[in-house]
Design an enzyme around this catalytic site. Sequence first.
Site, short mmCIF file in Angstrom:
data_model
loop_
_atom_site.label_atom_id
_atom_site.label_comp_id
_atom_site.label_asym_id
_atom_site.label_seq_id
_atom_site.Cartn_x
_atom_site.Cartn_y
_atom_site.Cartn_z
N LYS A 152 37.37 28.56 47.23
CA LYS A 152 36.01 28.60 47.77
C LYS A 152 35.70 27.36 48.63
O LYS A 152 34.86 27.40 49.51
CB LYS A 152 34.99 28.68 46.64
C1 LIG Z 1 36.36 33.90 44.24
C2 LIG Z 1 37.77 33.92 43.77
C3 LIG Z 1 38.62 35.03 44.01
C4 LIG Z 1 38.14 36.30 44.68
O1 LIG Z 1 37.91 36.15 46.06
P1 LIG Z 1 37.07 37.24 46.87
O2 LIG Z 1 36.87 36.68 48.22
O3 LIG Z 1 35.78 37.39 46.11
O4 LIG Z 1 37.86 38.50 46.88
C5 LIG Z 1 39.94 34.95 43.59
N1 LIG Z 1 40.40 33.85 42.94
C6 LIG Z 1 39.62 32.78 42.68
C7 LIG Z 1 40.19 31.60 41.95
C8 LIG Z 1 38.28 32.77 43.09
O5 LIG Z 1 37.50 31.69 42.82
#
Ligand SMILES: *Cc1c(COP(=O)(O)O)cnc(C)c1O
Length: 497
Positions: free
Chosen positions: A113
């Site tokens: 993120k």
């Molecule tokens: C948010 C997240 C995901 C999922 O990503 P999306 O864009 O919502 O599909 C996968 N792995 C981790 C560690 C995340 O924090």
Amino acid sequence: MYYTSTRDKSVKISSAQAITKGISPDGGLFVPVEIPKLTLDDLKRISGLDYIGRAKEILKLYLTDFTEEELDGCVRGAYRAGKFSSDKTAPLHKLSDGVSVLELWRGPTCAFKDMALQILPYLLTVSAKKTLKDKKIVILVATSGDTGKAALEGFKDVDNTEILVFYPVDGVSPMQKLQMITQEGGNVNVCAIRGNFDDAQNGVKSIFTNKLIEEKFKENNLVFSSANSINWGRLVPQIVYYVSAYCDMALQGSIKMGEKINVVVPTGNFGNILAAYYAKEMGVPINKLICASNSNNVLTDFLKTGTYDRNRKFYCTLSPSMDILISSNLERLVYILSGYDDEKTRDYMLSLAESGKYTVDDGLFAKIRQSFEAGFCNDEETKRTIKRVFENNGYLLDTHTAVAADVYDSYVKSSGDLTPTVIASTANPYKFSASVLSAIEDNIKSEDEFSMVEELFEKSKEPVPEQLAGLKGKKPRFTAVADKENMAQVVFDMLGI
Ligand SMILES: *Cc1c(COP(=O)(O)O)cnc(C)c1O
């Protein structure tokens, strides 16, 4: 470049407006009206740049209302030296011949993120200057863990913004909680809610749509905004790392420039894999996009059958950031592949809201099948994959990335497709120490989070990120717990209004 709504094609706004608004009033998501193209020559040229340079080249194609200087400030602010634990920002780790892991967790909070939430505050403040005239922006976030910390870290001490994160008091991991309640910065606030994630999320949504609160905000020259993944400002920075990864695959000799790759993405809200789809449509030579899910396999079923059906059991898995039954960003894909058909998209989404399901027509389904493969695995398979990759390749995967690695393994076995592949890695393994340790060690001695971190280090010798190790003994700043009915009051108290 203009942006429109997936549910109303007559909407025509700039990228700055799309980013400050976050979501269209008709409930649709903002999308660019066309997808800009890159030629092989462009890719060769971009290969010669560092991550900041690459980001600028991609973002300027989408954010055409930003000046060169503004864009430059945004990318430098987000990805300047020292912010990420790799000078490549998002480096490739070669796992085996033809398979590389794209490490997207080198940022301040150790989850992918950060790739978007480090730059979103810059994009948002520039956008707000263009569209809101000196109003102060209040960012409200409901989080089940990773988004909250990444948003806090991104927005801390950003001029003219205040951020408040709500998390369910018993709903986040010990490491995630510690990361949030020890957050530094003068404009940040964190509050636990007695309730679950949905309660926190609903509370935030009702604050966003409350007319009285809106009035009170207006009087005080304040405006709300959102940092969640439906905001275009979070999606567009994610396209960059797929272009960048392709360039690096060529530079490291895994492919020749122009040769195709497959991309595997551990998926929840469909944001990350949608960014990979944008990269493919821009002209990055990508063959298949492989969507990996955990036991919450609503996307696997959709991509294999054309029916999206959220009426099913919800599982709490070892990969909690993918525990989701409504993948919001899928709406953007449906809109694009239906030939930018706002009416059809609106009908599908209405059906989803009313009955929890919809089935796409044959033409649209055929187009989805052209680009996407899908699979899922359960917790046992996730753990087995962590163990297998650790023992065979000497590399430690977190639980989310392990889902992707397992699904990729099954895909290769069933298809025989040996196209060179990039697996998106979304978190550092130490963020989920207990689960990762239990995958590679049968007799765990530790009981608390930090002993687990140490035990995992003893066993794996993978370096512990300083940001996580440094949390030990750090004094909590935010210990407030509120009832979910009082969230608006928490917001007022924080702002002193
Ligand atoms: C948010 C997240 C995901 C999922 O990503 P999306 O864009 O919502 O599909 C996968 N792995 C981790 C560690 C995340 O924090």
